[in-house]
Design a protein around this motif. Structure first.
Motif, PDB file in Angstrom:
ATOM      1  N   LYS A   1       2.877  14.088   1.267  1.00  0.00           N
ATOM      2  CA  LYS A   1       4.186  14.449   0.715  1.00  0.00           C
ATOM      3  C   LYS A   1       5.294  13.919   1.618  1.00  0.00           C
ATOM      4  O   LYS A   1       6.274  13.329   1.143  1.00  0.00           O
ATOM      5  N   ALA A   2       5.126  14.099   2.920  1.00  0.00           N
ATOM      6  CA  ALA A   2       6.119  13.604   3.878  1.00  0.00           C
ATOM      7  C   ALA A   2       6.188  12.081   3.847  1.00  0.00           C
ATOM      8  O   ALA A   2       7.265  11.489   3.958  1.00  0.00           O
ATOM      9  N   HIS A   3       5.026  11.445   3.686  1.00  0.00           N
ATOM     10  CA  HIS A   3       5.000   9.978   3.636  1.00  0.00           C
ATOM     11  C   HIS A   3       5.731   9.472   2.395  1.00  0.00           C
ATOM     12  O   HIS A   3       6.515   8.517   2.471  1.00  0.00           O
ATOM     13  N   CYS A   4       5.485  10.121   1.263  1.00  0.00           N
ATOM     14  CA  CYS A   4       6.168   9.728   0.027  1.00  0.00           C
ATOM     15  C   CYS A   4       7.676   9.933   0.152  1.00  0.00           C
ATOM     16  O   CYS A   4       8.466   9.107  -0.316  1.00  0.00           O
ATOM     17  N   GLU A   5       8.063  11.029   0.781  1.00  0.00           N
ATOM     18  CA  GLU A   5       9.492  11.290   0.975  1.00  0.00           C
ATOM     19  C   GLU A   5      10.122  10.225   1.873  1.00  0.00           C
ATOM     20  O   GLU A   5      11.268   9.823   1.662  1.00  0.00           O
ATOM     21  N   LYS A   6       9.357   9.754   2.864  1.00  0.00           N
ATOM     22  CA  LYS A   6       9.864   8.700   3.745  1.00  0.00           C
ATOM     23  C   LYS A   6      10.085   7.402   2.969  1.00  0.00           C
ATOM     24  O   LYS A   6      11.119   6.740   3.131  1.00  0.00           O
ATOM     25  N   ILE A   7       9.125   7.050   2.116  1.00  0.00           N
ATOM     26  CA  ILE A   7       9.270   5.828   1.317  1.00  0.00           C
ATOM     27  C   ILE A   7      10.454   5.965   0.364  1.00  0.00           C
ATOM     28  O   ILE A   7      11.220   5.020   0.151  1.00  0.00           O
ATOM     29  N   ALA A   8      10.631   7.163  -0.190  1.00  0.00           N
ATOM     30  CA  ALA A   8      11.720   7.400  -1.145  1.00  0.00           C
ATOM     31  C   ALA A   8      13.099   7.300  -0.504  1.00  0.00           C
ATOM     32  O   ALA A   8      14.095   7.121  -1.212  1.00  0.00           O
ATOM     33  N   THR A   9      13.164   7.421   0.824  1.00  0.00           N
ATOM     34  CA  THR A   9      14.460   7.353   1.498  1.00  0.00           C
ATOM     35  C   THR A   9      14.784   5.962   2.041  1.00  0.00           C
ATOM     36  O   THR A   9      15.854   5.763   2.619  1.00  0.00           O
TER      37      THR A   9
ATOM     38  N   ALA B   1       0.824  -1.210   0.000  1.00  0.00           N
ATOM     39  CA  ALA B   1       0.000   0.000   0.000  1.00  0.00           C
ATOM     40  C   ALA B   1       0.859   1.261   0.000  1.00  0.00           C
ATOM     41  O   ALA B   1       0.603   2.204  -0.760  1.00  0.00           O
ATOM     42  N   ASP B   2       1.887   1.290   0.844  1.00  0.00           N
ATOM     43  CA  ASP B   2       2.764   2.462   0.924  1.00  0.00           C
ATOM     44  C   ASP B   2       3.523   2.675  -0.382  1.00  0.00           C
ATOM     45  O   ASP B   2       3.652   3.803  -0.871  1.00  0.00           O
ATOM     46  N   VAL B   3       4.019   1.586  -0.941  1.00  0.00           N
ATOM     47  CA  VAL B   3       4.794   1.670  -2.180  1.00  0.00           C
ATOM     48  C   VAL B   3       3.899   2.122  -3.334  1.00  0.00           C
ATOM     49  O   VAL B   3       4.299   2.945  -4.167  1.00  0.00           O
ATOM     50  N   ALA B   4       2.676   1.602  -3.375  1.00  0.00           N
ATOM     51  CA  ALA B   4       1.756   1.950  -4.456  1.00  0.00           C
ATOM     52  C   ALA B   4       1.356   3.423  -4.404  1.00  0.00           C
ATOM     53  O   ALA B   4       1.278   4.091  -5.439  1.00  0.00           O
ATOM     54  N   VAL B   5       1.102   3.942  -3.207  1.00  0.00           N
ATOM     55  CA  VAL B   5       0.751   5.362  -3.073  1.00  0.00           C
ATOM     56  C   VAL B   5       1.938   6.231  -3.470  1.00  0.00           C
ATOM     57  O   VAL B   5       1.785   7.224  -4.191  1.00  0.00           O
ATOM     58  N   PHE B   6       3.122   5.864  -3.022  1.00  0.00           N
ATOM     59  CA  PHE B   6       4.327   6.599  -3.418  1.00  0.00           C
ATOM     60  C   PHE B   6       4.484   6.612  -4.932  1.00  0.00           C
ATOM     61  O   PHE B   6       4.734   7.660  -5.544  1.00  0.00           O
ATOM     62  N   ASP B   7       4.321   5.456  -5.550  1.00  0.00           N
ATOM     63  CA  ASP B   7       4.504   5.331  -6.998  1.00  0.00           C
ATOM     64  C   ASP B   7       3.516   6.200  -7.761  1.00  0.00           C
ATOM     65  O   ASP B   7       3.904   6.973  -8.642  1.00  0.00           O
TER      66      ASP B   7
END
Length: 204
Positions: free
Chosen positions: A180-188, A153-159
């Motif tokens: 935005k902060a959540h996506c940045e967290k996944i990206a790191t 779920a987290d990866v899909a939302v980030f993508d």
């Protein structure tokens, strides 16, 4: 030889979420990319005549949703209970609904109609999506969308948020400081960060 083979255009598109799952789980796979001019010859060998297709051993698996759910189960990224599995599915289905509206904008060639679709995306489709995902994140404690660890779920939302933001407007990413902060967290996440830095540069 890699146990898994992913066949998709040399684009991010619907294949990128599959790649991100392999990356996050640190699993080797063959990333079989091809150009559009090669598709005519390759298409007859693909189930349903479409991609992405993942090959596991001698079995070909079509449909993005089926592929990512298979990988999530294989790699422990699908939650730890039937309820968590279901909530991951809720996110995936919600993304698919939102993406189908965005694809209308991508494919529309008439500028007037394209502007109308853009207005609907900005005023209705994207805010509805953002509000729903924000609530899921908040209700789950704010760290991850489902459960106590990163999931599909987290990866899909980030993508989907990062790719639509790149193609359409950064307005989607900026609609919510929380997402935005959540996506940045996944990206790191180290594996994902490394992939984002080295993945092939493609138009979309």
């Amino acid at each position: 030889m890699a146990e898994y083979k992913l066949t998709y255009f040399n684009l991010k598109g619907r294949g990128e979420i599959c790649r991100l799952m392999f990356v996050l789980a640190d699993k080797k796979y063959e990333d079989h990319r091809f150009e559009r001019e090669e598709w005519k010859d390759l298409k007859p060998s693909m189930p349903l005549g479409q991609v992405p297709v993942m090959t596991v051993g001698k079995t070909q698996i079509p449909q993005t949703g089926a592929i990512i759910r298979y990988l999530a189960r294989e790699f422990g990224l699908y939650g730890k209970s039937n309820m968590e599995n279901t909530m991951v599915d809720v996110i995936i289905e919600t993304i698919d609904e939102m993406r189908s509206e965005f694809v209308k904008w991508v494919k529309e060639e008439d500028e007037t109609k394209k502007a109308e679709i853009s207005k609907k995306l900005k005023e209705d489709v994207f805010p509805k999506f953002v509000t729903f995902v924000e609530k899921m994140l908040s209700d789950n404690g704010g760290q991850f969308l489902v459960g106590s660890e990163v999931t599909l779920a987290d990866v899909a939302v980030f993508d989907v948020i990062s790719r639509i933001s790149d193609m359409w407007s950064q307005e989607l990413m900026n609609m919510s400081t929380v997402l935005k902060a959540h996506c940045e967290k996944i990206a790191t996440i180290p594996n994902i960060k490394a992939w984002l830095e080295k993945r092939p540069k493609t138009a979309r």
